[in-house]
Design a protein around this motif. Structure first.
Motif, PDB file in Angstrom:
ATOM      1  N   GLY A 103       0.843  -1.096   0.006  1.00  0.00           N
ATOM      2  CA  GLY A 103      -0.129  -0.031  -0.059  1.00  0.00           C
ATOM      3  C   GLY A 103       0.878   1.198   0.083  1.00  0.00           C
ATOM      4  N   ARG A 104       0.326   2.224   0.116  1.00  0.00           N
ATOM      5  CA  ARG A 104       1.047   3.642   0.280  1.00  0.00           C
ATOM      6  C   ARG A 104       1.876   3.699   1.407  1.00  0.00           C
ATOM      7  N   GLY A 113      -4.143 -17.951   1.298  1.00  0.00           N
ATOM      8  CA  GLY A 113      -5.183 -18.776   1.499  1.00  0.00           C
ATOM      9  C   GLY A 113      -6.217 -18.184   2.560  1.00  0.00           C
ATOM     10  N   GLY A 114      -5.681 -17.172   3.311  1.00  0.00           N
ATOM     11  CA  GLY A 114      -6.125 -16.410   4.373  1.00  0.00           C
ATOM     12  C   GLY A 114      -6.895 -15.282   3.868  1.00  0.00           C
ATOM     13  N   SER A 115      -7.717 -14.687   4.543  1.00  0.00           N
ATOM     14  CA  SER A 115      -8.264 -13.284   4.240  1.00  0.00           C
ATOM     15  C   SER A 115      -7.819 -12.269   4.655  1.00  0.00           C
ATOM     16  N   ASP A 116      -7.933 -11.091   3.709  1.00  0.00           N
ATOM     17  CA  ASP A 116      -7.358  -9.739   4.233  1.00  0.00           C
ATOM     18  C   ASP A 116      -8.327  -9.129   4.895  1.00  0.00           C
ATOM     19  N   GLU A 117      -8.180  -8.915   6.319  1.00  0.00           N
ATOM     20  CA  GLU A 117      -9.104  -8.469   7.290  1.00  0.00           C
ATOM     21  C   GLU A 117     -10.000  -7.071   6.826  1.00  0.00           C
ATOM     22  N   ASP A 118      -9.189  -6.095   6.640  1.00  0.00           N
ATOM     23  CA  ASP A 118      -9.673  -4.920   6.489  1.00  0.00           C
ATOM     24  C   ASP A 118      -9.791  -4.800   4.948  1.00  0.00           C
ATOM     25  N   GLY A 119      -9.193  -5.420   4.068  1.00  0.00           N
ATOM     26  CA  GLY A 119      -9.171  -5.267   2.611  1.00  0.00           C
ATOM     27  C   GLY A 119      -9.116  -4.077   1.873  1.00  0.00           C
ATOM     28  N   GLU A 120      -8.220  -3.209   2.500  1.00  0.00           N
ATOM     29  CA  GLU A 120      -7.887  -2.085   2.032  1.00  0.00           C
ATOM     30  C   GLU A 120      -6.318  -1.915   1.797  1.00  0.00           C
ATOM     31  N   ASP A 121      -5.884  -1.135   0.835  1.00  0.00           N
ATOM     32  CA  ASP A 121      -4.492  -1.160   0.442  1.00  0.00           C
ATOM     33  C   ASP A 121      -3.898   0.244   0.601  1.00  0.00           C
TER      34      ASP A 121
END
Length: 121
Positions: A103-104, A113-121
């Motif tokens: 991200g910045r 295979g896991g999830s990116d909890e907050d989903g923001e970059d």
């Protein structure tokens, strides 16, 4: 690896066995590079103390008894080292894989295979 009441029950069950057999039976084993077993006595004893309700120290401690700073510095060769104390806190094992999310001005490691909890970059 057994924890909590399951760990305490196994310890009582193994009262006549050796310490090595007990550590192995409770699942505190990892593999060395040569394929042989490494018994993780420290992790076993820490889990045993926790199961008995004993809390040692309030902060995470790294190598040499230093408190973890939760700050990583880019080294002169450009590498960014996390360190064993941090991976141990998350119970990460050799071979665990992560996706690198950029991200910045930030780097996020997400288990494959896991999830990116907050989903923001």
């Amino acid at each position: 690896m057994l924890t909590g009441p399951d760990l305490l029950a196994k310890v009582k069950e193994f009262s006549d066995g050796s310490k090595s057999e007990l550590v192995k039976a409770c699942g505190y084993v990892s593999s060395k590079k040569d394929g042989s077993d490494r018994l993780n006595f420290t992790a076993f004893y820490e889990a045993l103390l926790e199961a008995k309700g004993v809390e040692i120290g309030s902060g995470a401690v790294g190598k040499g008894g230093r408190k973890l700073s939760y700050i990583a510095t880019v080294q002169g060769n450009g590498n960014l080292l996390i360190g064993k104390a941090y991976t141990a806190l998350l119970n990460l094992q050799p071979g665990d894989e992560f996706e690198i999310k950029l991200g910045r001005k930030q780097i996020r490691l997400v288990p494959v295979g896991g999830s990116d909890e907050d989903g923001e970059d």
